[in-house]
Design an enzyme around this catalytic site. Structure first.
Site, short mmCIF file in Angstrom:
data_model
loop_
_atom_site.label_atom_id
_atom_site.label_comp_id
_atom_site.label_asym_id
_atom_site.label_seq_id
_atom_site.Cartn_x
_atom_site.Cartn_y
_atom_site.Cartn_z
N TRP A 49 0.85 -1.19 0.00
CA TRP A 49 0.00 0.00 0.00
C TRP A 49 0.90 1.25 0.00
O TRP A 49 1.84 1.33 0.79
CB TRP A 49 -0.88 -0.04 1.26
CG TRP A 49 -1.84 1.10 1.40
CD1 TRP A 49 -2.64 1.62 0.44
CD2 TRP A 49 -2.09 1.86 2.60
NE1 TRP A 49 -3.40 2.65 0.96
CE2 TRP A 49 -3.08 2.82 2.29
CE3 TRP A 49 -1.58 1.81 3.90
CZ2 TRP A 49 -3.56 3.72 3.23
CZ3 TRP A 49 -2.08 2.71 4.83
CH2 TRP A 49 -3.05 3.65 4.48
N ASP B 287 -1.04 -6.11 8.94
CA ASP B 287 -1.95 -5.01 8.64
C ASP B 287 -3.22 -5.66 8.11
O ASP B 287 -3.17 -6.35 7.09
CB ASP B 287 -1.32 -4.09 7.57
CG ASP B 287 -2.20 -2.89 7.27
OD1 ASP B 287 -3.29 -2.76 7.87
OD2 ASP B 287 -1.80 -2.08 6.41
N ALA C 157 -7.05 -4.69 7.06
CA ALA C 157 -8.04 -3.62 6.87
C ALA C 157 -9.28 -4.12 6.15
O ALA C 157 -10.20 -3.34 5.90
CB ALA C 157 -7.40 -2.48 6.08
N LYS D 214 -13.48 -0.28 6.39
CA LYS D 214 -14.15 -0.97 5.30
C LYS D 214 -15.21 -1.94 5.82
O LYS D 214 -16.34 -1.91 5.34
CB LYS D 214 -13.12 -1.75 4.46
CG LYS D 214 -11.82 -1.00 4.15
CD LYS D 214 -12.02 0.19 3.31
CE LYS D 214 -10.81 0.98 2.86
NZ LYS D 214 -9.63 1.14 3.59
C1 LMR Z 1 -6.98 2.68 -0.37
O1 LMR Z 1 -5.94 2.04 -0.45
O2 LMR Z 1 -7.54 3.18 -1.37
C2 LMR Z 1 -7.64 2.86 0.97
O3 LMR Z 1 -6.96 2.14 1.94
C3 LMR Z 1 -7.84 4.28 1.32
C4 LMR Z 1 -6.56 5.01 1.60
O4 LMR Z 1 -6.49 5.64 2.66
O5 LMR Z 1 -5.64 4.97 0.80
#
Ligand code: LMR
Length: 398
Positions: free
Chosen positions: A130, A211, A213, A246
């Site tokens: 991410w 992590d 989410a 989420k």
């Molecule tokens: C994403 O990856 O789009 C979500 O987790 C929102 C974010 O905060 O980036």
């Protein structure tokens, strides 16, 4: 003073979402930020969450400070949701949970804890991971390095490369693992692969930092917690950053939890005190509202089962959308086989097209996905799917 402030570029995910909001194209489609949308393109509040919120507000008679670690009911029930009752009971005071402002708050608090106990710590993250992991965790003081994970050629995890790369991580380092629904690739490990990875993590004496989410967005609430539960049964120390954005749809309430499991009660109490101190010196304590809602919901059987069935519907809708996307693209063109899309889990997957094609989709058709080719599967709908299939086929056939 501020004449020296440098203008920074927008965040790659939030910035693109803002560009989308400003785009006057009436046919624009947003597949950028990870937010669930229903068939009408709205992000609804879960009915069970709305009910829990009303009940919470009706019963609330003060806005005085909550305990610094957060709502005790939330902390207890989020631990049970993640780990299951049996593990929670076995762990007793070896487990500590602190409510945090969203999953980012949890990541940050754990990062600060790790830096406080090991200032030279290196954290290994998957390639790719991410986008926000880097600024968030590095600015806390951790050094980040990468281990092999996703292969764009295979459109899947390159498991042999991953294992080889994990074997080369120096003993005692920390490894960041996506508990489920890998963001951005949607490519997850199966239980057998998790077992092999956790064996290496244990053998190399790495600290697993999960992590999570998207619990409930992959295969189910318990299935998605498999790796975390397995790691805790195998290893004495595990840390988890959890988000309720989420799976409870509480995006703007900033609701999450930092969960630590240590070898003994003393270590857990000390680690928790480090997290509370890190919170105190930044935001003092987490906002209460979202955690209050989740704590109330998970302590009410009827609300919990209503929420679970809503979550099941969200997951199965996303699954059918991703299958329809894969099948639609395969039918519309023959240059690329998109079967891999149907295998992905959770909210995201890589479309695997060229960056130029991503930019063309944006500029010509108002279809927004990240430059990495990540799409938000939950931004697809029964209505926009035919258009997306047509436009994507168009750009890859040029
Ligand atoms: C994403 O990856 O789009 C979500 O987790 C929102 C974010 O905060 O980036």
């Amino acid at each position: 003073m501020f004449e020296h402030a440098q203008q920074l570029p927008p965040d790659p995910i939030l910035g693109l979402n803002q560009t989308f909001q400003k785009d006057p194209n009436p046919d624009k489609i947003n597949l950028s930020v990870g937010v669930y949308q229903n068939a009408q393109g709205q992000t609804p509040i879960f009915t069970a969450v709305k009910k829990a919120e009303s009940e919470l507000l009706a019963a609330q008679h003060t806005k005085s400070y909550a305990p610094q670690a957060g709502d005790p009911q939330f902390n207890e029930s989020i631990g049970r949701l993640l780990l299951g009752d049996t593990l929670v009971e076995q762990l007793g005071d070896r487990l500590a949970t602190v409510m945090t402002p969203g999953g980012c708050g949890a990541l940050r608090m754990i990062a600060e804890l790790l830096v406080s106990v090991r200032p030279t710590a290196t954290l290994w993250v998957s390639t790719p991971t991410w986008a926000n992991h880097f600024p968030l965790l590095q600015s806390a003081g951790l050094t980040l390095k990468e281990y092999a994970y996703y292969s764009p050629e295979l459109h899947a995890v390159d498991f042999d490369a991953m294992k080889a790369s994990l074997m080369a991580i120096p003993q005692g380092d920390i490894i960041l693992l996506h508990g489920c629904c890998h963001n951005p690739t949607g490519a997850d490990l199966n239980p057998q692969q998790w077992q092999e990875v956790l064996d290496i993590v244990k053998q190399r004496e790495l600290l697993p930092f999960f992590d999570i989410a998207y619990q409930g967005f992959g295969d189910g609430l318990n299935e998605d917690a498999f790796a975390i539960r397995e790691a805790i049964s195998m290893m004495p120390e595990v840390v988890v950053a959890n988000s309720c954005s989420k799976n409870f749809g509480l995006y703007r309430e900033r609701t999450g939890a930092a969960v630590v499991v240590c070898e003994n009660e003393r270590d857990t109490a000390a680690a928790k005190s480090q997290i509370l101190s890190a919170a105190r010196r930044s935001y003092s304590m987490s906002p209460y509202h979202g955690g209050g809602i989740v704590g109330h919901l998970l302590n009410d059987q009827a609300l919990t089962s209503e929420w679970k069935s809503e979550l099941d519907q969200v997951r199965s809708r996303m699954n059918s959308l991703r299958v329809n996307l894969a099948e639609g693209l395969n039918t519309a063109q023959s240059a690329v086989n998109f079967d891999f899309l149907a295998q992905s889990k959770g909210m995201f997957c890589f479309l695997g097209i060229e960056k130029e094609q991503v930019l063309t989709l944006r500029s010509e058709f108002g279809i927004y996905l990240l430059e990495s080719t990540r799409i938000n599967v939950a931004g697809l709908s029964e209505q926009n799917l035919p258009v997306i299939i047509e436009r994507v086929s168009d750009v890859i056939s040029r």
